[in-house]
Design an enzyme around this catalytic site. Structure first.
Site, PDB file in Angstrom:
ATOM      1  N   ARG A  15       0.837  -1.199   0.000  1.00  0.00           N
ATOM      2  CA  ARG A  15       0.000   0.000   0.000  1.00  0.00           C
ATOM      3  C   ARG A  15       0.875   1.252   0.000  1.00  0.00           C
ATOM      4  O   ARG A  15       2.084   1.197   0.206  1.00  0.00           O
ATOM      5  CB  ARG A  15      -0.916   0.001   1.230  1.00  0.00           C
ATOM      6  CG  ARG A  15      -2.019  -1.037   1.185  1.00  0.00           C
ATOM      7  CD  ARG A  15      -2.797  -1.115   2.491  1.00  0.00           C
ATOM      8  NE  ARG A  15      -1.992  -1.692   3.567  1.00  0.00           N
ATOM      9  CZ  ARG A  15      -2.421  -1.860   4.827  1.00  0.00           C
ATOM     10  NH1 ARG A  15      -3.647  -1.469   5.153  1.00  0.00           N
ATOM     11  NH2 ARG A  15      -1.648  -2.408   5.729  1.00  0.00           N
ATOM     12  N   LYS A  75       1.381   1.965   7.195  1.00  0.00           N
ATOM     13  CA  LYS A  75       1.711   1.159   8.367  1.00  0.00           C
ATOM     14  C   LYS A  75       2.583   1.922   9.351  1.00  0.00           C
ATOM     15  O   LYS A  75       3.179   2.947   9.043  1.00  0.00           O
ATOM     16  CB  LYS A  75       2.406  -0.129   7.941  1.00  0.00           C
ATOM     17  CG  LYS A  75       1.463  -1.158   7.370  1.00  0.00           C
ATOM     18  CD  LYS A  75       0.307  -1.488   8.298  1.00  0.00           C
ATOM     19  CE  LYS A  75       0.737  -2.208   9.555  1.00  0.00           C
ATOM     20  NZ  LYS A  75      -0.415  -2.445  10.481  1.00  0.00           N
ATOM     21  N   TYR A  94      -1.190   4.595  10.555  1.00  0.00           N
ATOM     22  CA  TYR A  94      -1.550   3.634  11.589  1.00  0.00           C
ATOM     23  C   TYR A  94      -0.348   3.445  12.503  1.00  0.00           C
ATOM     24  O   TYR A  94       0.791   3.351  12.035  1.00  0.00           O
ATOM     25  CB  TYR A  94      -1.922   2.280  10.972  1.00  0.00           C
ATOM     26  CG  TYR A  94      -3.240   2.273  10.247  1.00  0.00           C
ATOM     27  CD1 TYR A  94      -4.433   2.465  10.932  1.00  0.00           C
ATOM     28  CD2 TYR A  94      -3.300   2.063   8.867  1.00  0.00           C
ATOM     29  CE1 TYR A  94      -5.653   2.467  10.267  1.00  0.00           C
ATOM     30  CE2 TYR A  94      -4.507   2.061   8.194  1.00  0.00           C
ATOM     31  CZ  TYR A  94      -5.681   2.262   8.895  1.00  0.00           C
ATOM     32  OH  TYR A  94      -6.890   2.267   8.237  1.00  0.00           O
ATOM     33  N   HIS A  96      -0.827   1.632  16.099  1.00  0.00           N
ATOM     34  CA  HIS A  96      -1.065   0.424  16.910  1.00  0.00           C
ATOM     35  C   HIS A  96       0.002   0.276  17.999  1.00  0.00           C
ATOM     36  O   HIS A  96       0.631  -0.768  18.159  1.00  0.00           O
ATOM     37  CB  HIS A  96      -1.092  -0.817  16.014  1.00  0.00           C
ATOM     38  CG  HIS A  96      -2.189  -0.809  14.993  1.00  0.00           C
ATOM     39  ND1 HIS A  96      -3.526  -0.879  15.337  1.00  0.00           N
ATOM     40  CD2 HIS A  96      -2.152  -0.719  13.639  1.00  0.00           C
ATOM     41  CE1 HIS A  96      -4.264  -0.844  14.247  1.00  0.00           C
ATOM     42  NE2 HIS A  96      -3.461  -0.737  13.208  1.00  0.00           N
ATOM     43  N   GLU A 118      -5.946   4.903  13.709  1.00  0.00           N
ATOM     44  CA  GLU A 118      -6.874   3.990  14.386  1.00  0.00           C
ATOM     45  C   GLU A 118      -7.541   4.580  15.618  1.00  0.00           C
ATOM     46  O   GLU A 118      -8.471   3.967  16.159  1.00  0.00           O
ATOM     47  CB  GLU A 118      -6.168   2.673  14.749  1.00  0.00           C
ATOM     48  CG  GLU A 118      -5.177   2.771  15.900  1.00  0.00           C
ATOM     49  CD  GLU A 118      -3.774   3.131  15.451  1.00  0.00           C
ATOM     50  OE1 GLU A 118      -2.858   3.038  16.298  1.00  0.00           O
ATOM     51  OE2 GLU A 118      -3.588   3.505  14.280  1.00  0.00           O
ATOM     52  N   ASP A 198     -20.876 -11.402  20.703  1.00  0.00           N
ATOM     53  CA  ASP A 198     -20.632 -10.020  21.091  1.00  0.00           C
ATOM     54  C   ASP A 198     -21.242  -9.795  22.476  1.00  0.00           C
ATOM     55  O   ASP A 198     -22.131 -10.548  22.892  1.00  0.00           O
ATOM     56  CB  ASP A 198     -21.252  -9.041  20.076  1.00  0.00           C
ATOM     57  CG  ASP A 198     -20.610  -7.657  20.114  1.00  0.00           C
ATOM     58  OD1 ASP A 198     -19.794  -7.363  19.234  1.00  0.00           O
ATOM     59  OD2 ASP A 198     -20.918  -6.891  21.039  1.00  0.00           O
ATOM     60  N   ARG A 203     -26.306  -4.909  19.524  1.00  0.00           N
ATOM     61  CA  ARG A 203     -25.660  -5.265  18.264  1.00  0.00           C
ATOM     62  C   ARG A 203     -26.095  -6.653  17.805  1.00  0.00           C
ATOM     63  O   ARG A 203     -26.305  -6.874  16.600  1.00  0.00           O
ATOM     64  CB  ARG A 203     -24.131  -5.222  18.426  1.00  0.00           C
ATOM     65  CG  ARG A 203     -23.378  -5.497  17.126  1.00  0.00           C
ATOM     66  CD  ARG A 203     -23.785  -4.517  16.050  1.00  0.00           C
ATOM     67  NE  ARG A 203     -23.195  -4.828  14.756  1.00  0.00           N
ATOM     68  CZ  ARG A 203     -23.733  -4.484  13.600  1.00  0.00           C
ATOM     69  NH1 ARG A 203     -24.889  -3.823  13.561  1.00  0.00           N
ATOM     70  NH2 ARG A 203     -23.130  -4.779  12.464  1.00  0.00           N
ATOM     71  N   LEU A 240     -12.097  -5.199  19.336  1.00  0.00           N
ATOM     72  CA  LEU A 240     -11.311  -3.967  19.343  1.00  0.00           C
ATOM     73  C   LEU A 240     -11.695  -3.098  20.519  1.00  0.00           C
ATOM     74  O   LEU A 240     -12.882  -2.888  20.795  1.00  0.00           O
ATOM     75  CB  LEU A 240     -11.542  -3.178  18.046  1.00  0.00           C
ATOM     76  CG  LEU A 240     -10.913  -1.785  17.993  1.00  0.00           C
ATOM     77  CD1 LEU A 240      -9.394  -1.901  17.862  1.00  0.00           C
ATOM     78  CD2 LEU A 240     -11.484  -0.963  16.860  1.00  0.00           C
ATOM     79  N   ALA A 268      -7.310  -9.004  15.236  1.00  0.00           N
ATOM     80  CA  ALA A 268      -6.909  -8.071  16.293  1.00  0.00           C
ATOM     81  C   ALA A 268      -5.412  -8.103  16.590  1.00  0.00           C
ATOM     82  O   ALA A 268      -4.965  -7.465  17.549  1.00  0.00           O
ATOM     83  CB  ALA A 268      -7.697  -8.374  17.566  1.00  0.00           C
ATOM     84  N   ASP A 270      -2.893  -6.660  15.360  1.00  0.00           N
ATOM     85  CA  ASP A 270      -2.243  -5.347  15.405  1.00  0.00           C
ATOM     86  C   ASP A 270      -2.267  -4.759  16.815  1.00  0.00           C
ATOM     87  O   ASP A 270      -1.403  -3.961  17.182  1.00  0.00           O
ATOM     88  CB  ASP A 270      -2.921  -4.365  14.449  1.00  0.00           C
ATOM     89  CG  ASP A 270      -2.429  -4.507  13.011  1.00  0.00           C
ATOM     90  OD1 ASP A 270      -1.225  -4.699  12.828  1.00  0.00           O
ATOM     91  OD2 ASP A 270      -3.260  -4.451  12.089  1.00  0.00           O
ATOM     92  N   VAL A 298      -1.425 -12.304  10.558  1.00  0.00           N
ATOM     93  CA  VAL A 298      -0.692 -11.298   9.788  1.00  0.00           C
ATOM     94  C   VAL A 298      -1.087  -9.900  10.258  1.00  0.00           C
ATOM     95  O   VAL A 298      -2.274  -9.569  10.331  1.00  0.00           O
ATOM     96  CB  VAL A 298      -0.965 -11.465   8.283  1.00  0.00           C
ATOM     97  CG1 VAL A 298      -0.299 -10.343   7.485  1.00  0.00           C
ATOM     98  CG2 VAL A 298      -0.461 -12.823   7.808  1.00  0.00           C
ATOM     99  N   ASN A 300      -0.615  -7.004   8.851  1.00  0.00           N
ATOM    100  CA  ASN A 300      -1.065  -6.043   7.834  1.00  0.00           C
ATOM    101  C   ASN A 300      -1.871  -6.772   6.763  1.00  0.00           C
ATOM    102  O   ASN A 300      -1.543  -6.751   5.583  1.00  0.00           O
ATOM    103  CB  ASN A 300       0.111  -5.272   7.220  1.00  0.00           C
ATOM    104  CG  ASN A 300       1.140  -6.171   6.549  1.00  0.00           C
ATOM    105  OD1 ASN A 300       1.347  -7.307   6.961  1.00  0.00           O
ATOM    106  ND2 ASN A 300       1.794  -5.662   5.526  1.00  0.00           N
TER     107      ASN A 300
END
Length: 369
Positions: A15, A75, A94, A96, A118, A198, A203, A240, A268, A270, A298, A300
């Site tokens: 990106r 990133k 971002y 994190h 974020e 949740d 929700r 999150l 989650a 990150d 991963v 990213n």
């Protein structure tokens, strides 16, 4: 203002902070933009495309960092990039930080002002700059989960949607927010047996009304998660807490209870991950097996589909970049309290309370006005 866009250097990160159309908007507003050579190659844009939009091209990241007032990235800065930052500069990307003490300390040492995508908030409390990448990650989680379930990839060997006469795979989505909803939408679309967990009954009602009997919902308790995870083929972690470390909802004992060849996808990660057995991975080596369970963690994920991700991200970030450039960062934060929530580091201090708490660093409140 001079705006710099370096090439991303995280492993398999393709990106870029701005597409040419975004550059053109900034240049037309009277700002100058410098883009590192090759920065847009991963999304199909060459240096000539950026030049046509009005940018100048820098030969190296150092040239970008040295001359820019505002650095726009995707990133979190790697430690080599943190060393190029300096006091008086603004970094918009971002971060994190809650899961990355080394990066936090490097940003503190740089003296730069770091604003995190974020933790920027909208008037309704949503996270407008995290949302587009959460949408991408949620949808991707089902794709990578389905692939990981294939026997050749170490999985249990089940098809998410099953076929007539054969039941579908059981998919559990932890979290009914943006990522979780998009994951559920994809899984439901493929015909899987999907349950969303949740702790917001409101929700859960919304999701039930939206999907009807195509989707199951469950209120989040340790017992409920334990029961669902034990029988699941694919578990997607999509929880999150803005700026803070993700809660560990799935314990090591729960992972051990899962069938061999089941898959965990931790969106989650990150923020530290929501599975106790999670550790960060890269697109080069995305998975590992622990206790017979495949882990995809991963950090990213949207970087795997960089063109879609970059366009979606620029659509969301460009108005904020314009504000920072037009007004200067102090005036921009004073004008928009939601943007002020994005300030994580300034003048050697952590200025976001949840980040400071997660890192066990001292919190220094910043008054934008």
């Amino acid at each position: 203002m001079k705006i710099g866009v370096p090439q991303e250097i995280k492993v398999h990160e393709y990106r870029v902070g701005l597409v040419p159309a975004g550059v053109r908007e900034l240049v037309n507003a009277g700002h100058s933009v410098v883009v590192q050579t090759g920065a847009g190659a991963g999304i199909g844009f060459g240096d000539t495309d950026y030049k046509a939009a009005g940018a100048s091209i820098a030969a190296s990241a150092a040239d970008v960092f040295n001359g820019a007032d505002l650095i726009v990235k995707v990133k979190e800065p790697q430690l080599a990039e943190c060393k190029m930052l300096k006091g008086g500069q603004v970094l918009f990307t971002y971060l994190h930080l809650a899961a990355d003490k080394a990066q936090a300390q490097a940003l503190i040492d740089s003296g730069a002002t770091a604003i995190a995508y974020e933790t920027v908030t909208a008037a309704d409390g949503s996270l407008p700059l995290l949302t587009p990448m959460s949408e991408v990650a949620g949808r991707m989680s089902v794709q990578v989960g389905a692939s990981s379930l294939q026997k050749a990839n170490g999985g249990f060997g089940v098809l998410l949607g099953g076929v007539p006469g054969v039941p579908p795979a059981k998919v559990v989505v932890l979290g009914g927010g943006v990522s979780g909803t998009h994951a559920a939408e994809m899984a439901v679309g493929l015909g899987a047996d999907v349950t969303v967990v949740d702790r917001s009954v409101k929700r859960l009602r919304e999701l039930s009304a939206l999907y009807g009997n195509r989707l199951k919902t469950a209120y989040s308790t340790a017992h409920t998660i334990e029961e669902l995870v034990r029988d699941a083929d694919l578990v997607i972690g999509a929880v999150l807490i803005a700026g803070a470390a993700a809660p560990k909802l799935v314990t090591r004992a729960m992972v051990k209870s899962m069938k061999s060849g089941a898959v965990l996808v931790d969106i989650a990660i990150d923020q530290g991950g929501c599975f106790e057995t999670s550790r960060p991975t890269t697109h080069a080596e995305p998975t590992y097996i622990l206790d017979g369970v495949i882990h995809y963690c991963v950090t990213n994920m949207p970087g795997a589909v960089p063109r879609t991700s970059t366009f979606a991200l620029t659509n969301a970030t460009l108005p904020y970049v314009r504000s920072l450039a037009d007004l200067g960062w102090r005036a921009a934060l004073a004008k928009d309290i939601g943007l002020a929530h994005g300030l994580n580091v300034h003048a050697g201090k952590i200025t976001h309370e949840a980040v400071a708490r997660a890192l066990e660093f001292k919190f220094q409140a910043f008054a934008a006005a």
